[in-house]
Design an enzyme around this catalytic site. Structure first.
Site, PDB file in Angstrom:
ATOM      1  N   SER A  33      56.154  26.856  37.270  1.00  0.00           N
ATOM      2  CA  SER A  33      55.715  26.432  35.935  1.00  0.00           C
ATOM      3  C   SER A  33      56.180  25.027  35.629  1.00  0.00           C
ATOM      4  CB  SER A  33      56.340  27.338  34.872  1.00  0.00           C
ATOM      5  OG  SER A  33      55.994  28.661  35.062  1.00  0.00           O
ATOM      6  N   HIS A  66      49.049  26.520  40.141  1.00  0.00           N
ATOM      7  CA  HIS A  66      49.654  27.094  38.937  1.00  0.00           C
ATOM      8  C   HIS A  66      48.649  27.966  38.186  1.00  0.00           C
ATOM      9  CE1 HIS A  66      51.661  26.543  34.786  1.00  0.00           C
ATOM     10  NE2 HIS A  66      52.241  27.527  35.445  1.00  0.00           N
ATOM     11  N   GLU A 110      45.862  25.185  37.606  1.00  0.00           N
ATOM     12  CA  GLU A 110      46.173  23.771  37.824  1.00  0.00           C
ATOM     13  C   GLU A 110      46.536  23.585  39.292  1.00  0.00           C
ATOM     14  OE1 GLU A 110      48.141  22.540  33.516  1.00  0.00           O
ATOM     15  OE2 GLU A 110      49.398  23.580  34.965  1.00  0.00           O
ATOM     16  N   ASN A 117      51.760  23.352  30.439  1.00  0.00           N
ATOM     17  CA  ASN A 117      53.131  23.623  29.990  1.00  0.00           C
ATOM     18  C   ASN A 117      53.785  22.424  29.322  1.00  0.00           C
ATOM     19  OD1 ASN A 117      53.035  26.260  30.679  1.00  0.00           O
ATOM     20  ND2 ASN A 117      54.154  26.051  32.600  1.00  0.00           N
TER      21      ASN A 117
HETATM   22  N1  CAA Z   1      45.852  42.585  33.205  1.00  0.00           N
HETATM   23  C1  CAA Z   1      44.622  43.095  33.274  1.00  0.00           C
HETATM   24  N2  CAA Z   1      43.865  43.341  32.207  1.00  0.00           N
HETATM   25  C2  CAA Z   1      44.391  43.072  31.013  1.00  0.00           C
HETATM   26  C3  CAA Z   1      45.680  42.544  30.853  1.00  0.00           C
HETATM   27  C4  CAA Z   1      46.421  42.299  32.016  1.00  0.00           C
HETATM   28  N3  CAA Z   1      47.667  41.798  31.976  1.00  0.00           N
HETATM   29  N4  CAA Z   1      45.924  42.389  29.532  1.00  0.00           N
HETATM   30  C5  CAA Z   1      44.835  42.806  28.888  1.00  0.00           C
HETATM   31  N5  CAA Z   1      43.914  43.212  29.786  1.00  0.00           N
HETATM   32  C6  CAA Z   1      42.586  43.741  29.497  1.00  0.00           C
HETATM   33  C7  CAA Z   1      42.683  44.804  28.421  1.00  0.00           C
HETATM   34  O1  CAA Z   1      42.917  46.070  28.995  1.00  0.00           O
HETATM   35  C8  CAA Z   1      41.351  44.718  27.761  1.00  0.00           C
HETATM   36  O2  CAA Z   1      40.422  45.431  28.520  1.00  0.00           O
HETATM   37  P1  CAA Z   1      39.540  46.556  27.808  1.00  0.00           P
HETATM   38  O3  CAA Z   1      38.595  45.799  26.921  1.00  0.00           O
HETATM   39  O4  CAA Z   1      38.898  47.215  28.966  1.00  0.00           O
HETATM   40  O5  CAA Z   1      40.500  47.397  27.024  1.00  0.00           O
HETATM   41  C9  CAA Z   1      40.968  43.263  27.876  1.00  0.00           C
HETATM   42  O6  CAA Z   1      41.788  42.722  28.923  1.00  0.00           O
HETATM   43  C10 CAA Z   1      41.275  42.554  26.605  1.00  0.00           C
HETATM   44  O7  CAA Z   1      42.579  42.956  26.216  1.00  0.00           O
HETATM   45  P2  CAA Z   1      43.136  42.794  24.756  1.00  0.00           P
HETATM   46  O8  CAA Z   1      42.199  43.417  23.760  1.00  0.00           O
HETATM   47  O9  CAA Z   1      44.575  43.153  24.719  1.00  0.00           O
HETATM   48  O10 CAA Z   1      42.972  41.290  24.789  1.00  0.00           O
HETATM   49  P3  CAA Z   1      42.890  40.101  23.907  1.00  0.00           P
HETATM   50  O11 CAA Z   1      41.486  39.874  23.540  1.00  0.00           O
HETATM   51  O12 CAA Z   1      43.942  40.144  22.869  1.00  0.00           O
HETATM   52  O13 CAA Z   1      43.303  39.047  25.028  1.00  0.00           O
HETATM   53  C11 CAA Z   1      44.882  37.802  26.189  1.00  0.00           C
HETATM   54  C12 CAA Z   1      44.493  39.185  25.748  1.00  0.00           C
HETATM   55  C13 CAA Z   1      43.839  37.247  27.159  1.00  0.00           C
HETATM   56  C14 CAA Z   1      46.214  37.930  26.912  1.00  0.00           C
HETATM   57  C15 CAA Z   1      44.933  36.875  24.943  1.00  0.00           C
HETATM   58  O14 CAA Z   1      45.774  37.437  23.992  1.00  0.00           O
HETATM   59  C16 CAA Z   1      45.414  35.502  25.296  1.00  0.00           C
HETATM   60  O15 CAA Z   1      44.667  34.659  25.773  1.00  0.00           O
HETATM   61  N6  CAA Z   1      46.712  35.243  25.011  1.00  0.00           N
HETATM   62  C17 CAA Z   1      47.323  33.950  25.342  1.00  0.00           C
HETATM   63  C18 CAA Z   1      47.707  33.983  26.801  1.00  0.00           C
HETATM   64  C19 CAA Z   1      48.240  32.676  27.226  1.00  0.00           C
HETATM   65  O16 CAA Z   1      48.382  31.711  26.492  1.00  0.00           O
HETATM   66  N7  CAA Z   1      48.584  32.630  28.512  1.00  0.00           N
HETATM   67  C20 CAA Z   1      49.211  31.440  29.097  1.00  0.00           C
HETATM   68  C21 CAA Z   1      50.701  31.612  29.069  1.00  0.00           C
HETATM   69  S1  CAA Z   1      51.510  30.172  29.674  1.00  0.00           S
HETATM   70  C22 CAA Z   1      51.438  30.345  31.322  1.00  0.00           C
HETATM   71  O17 CAA Z   1      50.942  31.299  31.859  1.00  0.00           O
HETATM   72  C23 CAA Z   1      51.999  29.231  32.117  1.00  0.00           C
HETATM   73  C24 CAA Z   1      53.421  29.269  32.449  1.00  0.00           C
HETATM   74  O18 CAA Z   1      53.776  28.642  33.458  1.00  0.00           O
HETATM   75  C25 CAA Z   1      54.447  29.922  31.617  1.00  0.00           C
HETATM   76  P1  NAD Z   2      59.030  37.659  37.397  1.00  0.00           P
HETATM   77  O1  NAD Z   2      60.428  37.667  36.934  1.00  0.00           O
HETATM   78  O2  NAD Z   2      58.064  38.608  36.779  1.00  0.00           O
HETATM   79  O3  NAD Z   2      58.949  37.897  38.968  1.00  0.00           O
HETATM   80  C1  NAD Z   2      59.707  37.082  39.830  1.00  0.00           C
HETATM   81  C2  NAD Z   2      59.722  37.710  41.191  1.00  0.00           C
HETATM   82  O4  NAD Z   2      60.680  36.946  41.948  1.00  0.00           O
HETATM   83  C3  NAD Z   2      60.210  39.132  41.212  1.00  0.00           C
HETATM   84  O5  NAD Z   2      59.124  39.967  41.523  1.00  0.00           O
HETATM   85  C4  NAD Z   2      61.202  39.179  42.345  1.00  0.00           C
HETATM   86  O6  NAD Z   2      60.702  39.878  43.410  1.00  0.00           O
HETATM   87  C5  NAD Z   2      61.303  37.793  42.858  1.00  0.00           C
HETATM   88  N1  NAD Z   2      62.695  37.430  42.964  1.00  0.00           N
HETATM   89  C6  NAD Z   2      63.638  37.517  42.000  1.00  0.00           C
HETATM   90  N2  NAD Z   2      64.816  37.088  42.495  1.00  0.00           N
HETATM   91  C7  NAD Z   2      64.577  36.723  43.778  1.00  0.00           C
HETATM   92  C8  NAD Z   2      65.370  36.219  44.806  1.00  0.00           C
HETATM   93  N3  NAD Z   2      66.688  36.033  44.628  1.00  0.00           N
HETATM   94  N4  NAD Z   2      64.791  35.945  45.995  1.00  0.00           N
HETATM   95  C9  NAD Z   2      63.485  36.158  46.187  1.00  0.00           C
HETATM   96  N5  NAD Z   2      62.675  36.660  45.241  1.00  0.00           N
HETATM   97  C10 NAD Z   2      63.219  36.932  44.057  1.00  0.00           C
HETATM   98  O7  NAD Z   2      58.520  36.150  37.272  1.00  0.00           O
HETATM   99  P2  NAD Z   2      57.055  35.599  37.028  1.00  0.00           P
HETATM  100  O8  NAD Z   2      56.844  35.504  35.571  1.00  0.00           O
HETATM  101  O9  NAD Z   2      56.087  36.322  37.879  1.00  0.00           O
HETATM  102  O10 NAD Z   2      57.258  34.104  37.553  1.00  0.00           O
HETATM  103  C11 NAD Z   2      57.140  33.798  38.928  1.00  0.00           C
HETATM  104  C12 NAD Z   2      56.836  32.302  39.054  1.00  0.00           C
HETATM  105  O11 NAD Z   2      55.611  32.030  38.366  1.00  0.00           O
HETATM  106  C13 NAD Z   2      57.892  31.394  38.439  1.00  0.00           C
HETATM  107  O12 NAD Z   2      57.955  30.226  39.177  1.00  0.00           O
HETATM  108  C14 NAD Z   2      57.314  31.124  37.048  1.00  0.00           C
HETATM  109  O13 NAD Z   2      57.788  29.915  36.495  1.00  0.00           O
HETATM  110  C15 NAD Z   2      55.840  31.024  37.382  1.00  0.00           C
HETATM  111  N6  NAD Z   2      54.925  31.286  36.271  1.00  0.00           N
HETATM  112  C16 NAD Z   2      55.239  32.226  35.330  1.00  0.00           C
HETATM  113  C17 NAD Z   2      54.338  32.466  34.296  1.00  0.00           C
HETATM  114  C18 NAD Z   2      54.613  33.485  33.239  1.00  0.00           C
HETATM  115  O14 NAD Z   2      53.944  33.477  32.203  1.00  0.00           O
HETATM  116  N7  NAD Z   2      55.549  34.388  33.424  1.00  0.00           N
HETATM  117  C19 NAD Z   2      53.133  31.766  34.246  1.00  0.00           C
HETATM  118  C20 NAD Z   2      52.831  30.831  35.264  1.00  0.00           C
HETATM  119  C21 NAD Z   2      53.757  30.598  36.265  1.00  0.00           C
END
Ligand code: CAA
Ligand code: NAD
Length: 335
Positions: free
Chosen positions: A161, A182, A194, A232
């Site tokens: 991330s 990503h 990405e 992000n």
């Molecule tokens: N896996 C599979 N299917 C899923 C699911 C999952 N994790 N979550 C929900 N679904 C399915 C549900 O079962 C539902 O299916 P049905 O219609 O058959 O019941 C359908 O998807 C829609 O579900 P919801 O009614 O719960 O969904 P929603 O319309 O509220 O949408 C969402 C869910 C897409 C997650 C929406 O809330 C959303 O876009 N949220 C924001 C998510 C976001 O910003 N993600 C980015 C995070 S940042 C990141 O990822 C980067 C990083 O590095 C941290």
């Molecule tokens: P998570 O905590 O759900 O899973 C991490 C996995 O890492 C676990 O399944 C475990 O098997 C493994 N792990 C933990 N400790 C370990 C170790 N010591 N050695 C080897 N494997 C180990 O995390 P996540 O949310 O799936 O994130 C995984 C990667 O994806 C990270 O780099 C995170 O930044 C990135 N990411 C996360 C998100 C998010 O929304 N959570 C979105 C995009 C990218």
């Protein structure tokens, strides 16, 4: 050890093979990645395995139906492996029960996946995507090992991330064959990927990966190796600001989230989303940035985030964060 960026560049240059860096116009036509390896089956890795296997099997897929002959799903230990398999099975079962996937397609996609804790299984993979915990040392160690064991043509990718992709590329010993891929959470639903190129990424490798992203049904965007890439860099500081609003007592968790849903049109409020991502992952991201970029005021770690992580209140994955959770179902805000 975190390597300085100038050293990173010098070492990378010395590791590059002598070859031209021209773009290949043919490489986006198909996917050259017959065997895919995914490392880490947590929130992200299980989803990556599922979408790749789906694209490799679905009779209704718009992409050519043989994106991969096999998807190797690797975990470091058996309990993580079982957890990842359970997540995939329940997601696939849900799709079948809703009529979104036929039983035949479900069977076919599941048959593409090989679950293993044996790292040797990755040795002849064509593309390996790492999705382990956001820890620079662990990722570098992993890529160093992969670089020494995997076939020389294999391409490596990190789903990081926030970490420096160039740093991992160096650790792998093959910086020209390394990209960031990503995905977004939940991988099954979020369309964006990405694709992150370092200055050492071979353009042909980059284009092949971009082509692959399209083949698995996602939309790829290109970004240089800059902290947080595109999404992000914009999103995570916003999550931290939301936490600070709550920490100062300016507004409640529920009102912050409702405001961003109804006032800004976001599908989830920022505190709900932080729980959904995992507060440990949020914390790893910003702590890393604060360390590497101490003068950037948009990077800071709110005390409330630190406290929650210390208490193992990591959001959805541990049942409590800014909200209470029952599995994937969000409950009331934590008072
Ligand atoms: N896996 C599979 N299917 C899923 C699911 C999952 N994790 N979550 C929900 N679904 C399915 C549900 O079962 C539902 O299916 P049905 O219609 O058959 O019941 C359908 O998807 C829609 O579900 P919801 O009614 O719960 O969904 P929603 O319309 O509220 O949408 C969402 C869910 C897409 C997650 C929406 O809330 C959303 O876009 N949220 C924001 C998510 C976001 O910003 N993600 C980015 C995070 S940042 C990141 O990822 C980067 C990083 O590095 C941290
Ligand atoms: P998570 O905590 O759900 O899973 C991490 C996995 O890492 C676990 O399944 C475990 O098997 C493994 N792990 C933990 N400790 C370990 C170790 N010591 N050695 C080897 N494997 C180990 O995390 P996540 O949310 O799936 O994130 C995984 C990667 O994806 C990270 O780099 C995170 O930044 C990135 N990411 C996360 C998100 C998010 O929304 N959570 C979105 C995009 C990218």
């Amino acid at each position: 050890m975190i390597i300085s960026s100038s050293l990173v560049r010098r070492v990378a240059a010395s590791l590059l093979p002598q070859r031209t860096r021209s773009h290949s116009s043919a490489s986006t036509v198909g996917t050259p990645f017959d065997k895919l390896g995914v490392i880490g089956l947590g929130l992200m890795g299980h989803g990556i395995v599922q979408v790749a296997a789906t694209a490799s099997s679905s009779s209704s897929s718009s992409s050519s139906s043989n994106v991969h002959s096999e998807v190797i799903a690797y975990e470091s230990n058996a309990s993580y492996l079982d957890g990842g398999r359970d997540r995939i099975l329940s997601s696939v079962e849900r799709l079948v029960s809703r009529g979104k996937l036929t039983s035949n397609d479900a069977e076919s996609l599941l048959s593409k996946i090989t679950y293993t804790t044996d790292r040797d299984a990755l040795d002849d993979a064509d593309l390996i995507i790492e999705a382990i915990v956001e820890d620079v040392e662990l990722k570098n160690d992993l890529f160093k090992d992969l670089g020494s064991r995997c076939k020389s043509s294999a391409i490596f990718a990190s789903n990081t991330s926030s970490l420096c992709v160039t740093n991992m590329a160096i650790a792998s010993g093959r910086p020209d064959k390394f990209v960031g891929i990503h995905f977004f959470n939940p991988v099954q639903l979020m369309r964006l990927v990405e694709v992150v190129r370092t200055e050492y990424t071979d353009p042909t490798v980059f284009e092949d990966v971009m082509g692959w992203v399209g083949h698995i049904g996602k939309v790829g965007v290109s970004c240089r190796d800059t902290p947080g890439f595109i999404v992000n860099r914009l999103l995570v500081p916003n999550l931290m600001q939301a936490m600070s609003l709550v920490e100062r007592g300016d507004a409640s968790i529920g009102d912050v989230d409702l405001s961003m849903q109804l006032g800004a049109g976001h599908p989830m409020g920022p505190l709900h989303l932080a729980d959904y991502i995992g507060l440990d992952t949020c914390s790893f991201i910003v702590e890393g940035w604060v360390k590497d970029f101490p003068n950037d005021a948009s990077f800071y770690v709110p005390a409330i985030l630190k406290q929650k992580v210390e208490r193992n209140e990591l959001g959805r994955k541990t049942g409590k964060g800014f909200y209470h959770w029952d599995g994937d179902k969000r409950g009331d805000p934590v008072e």
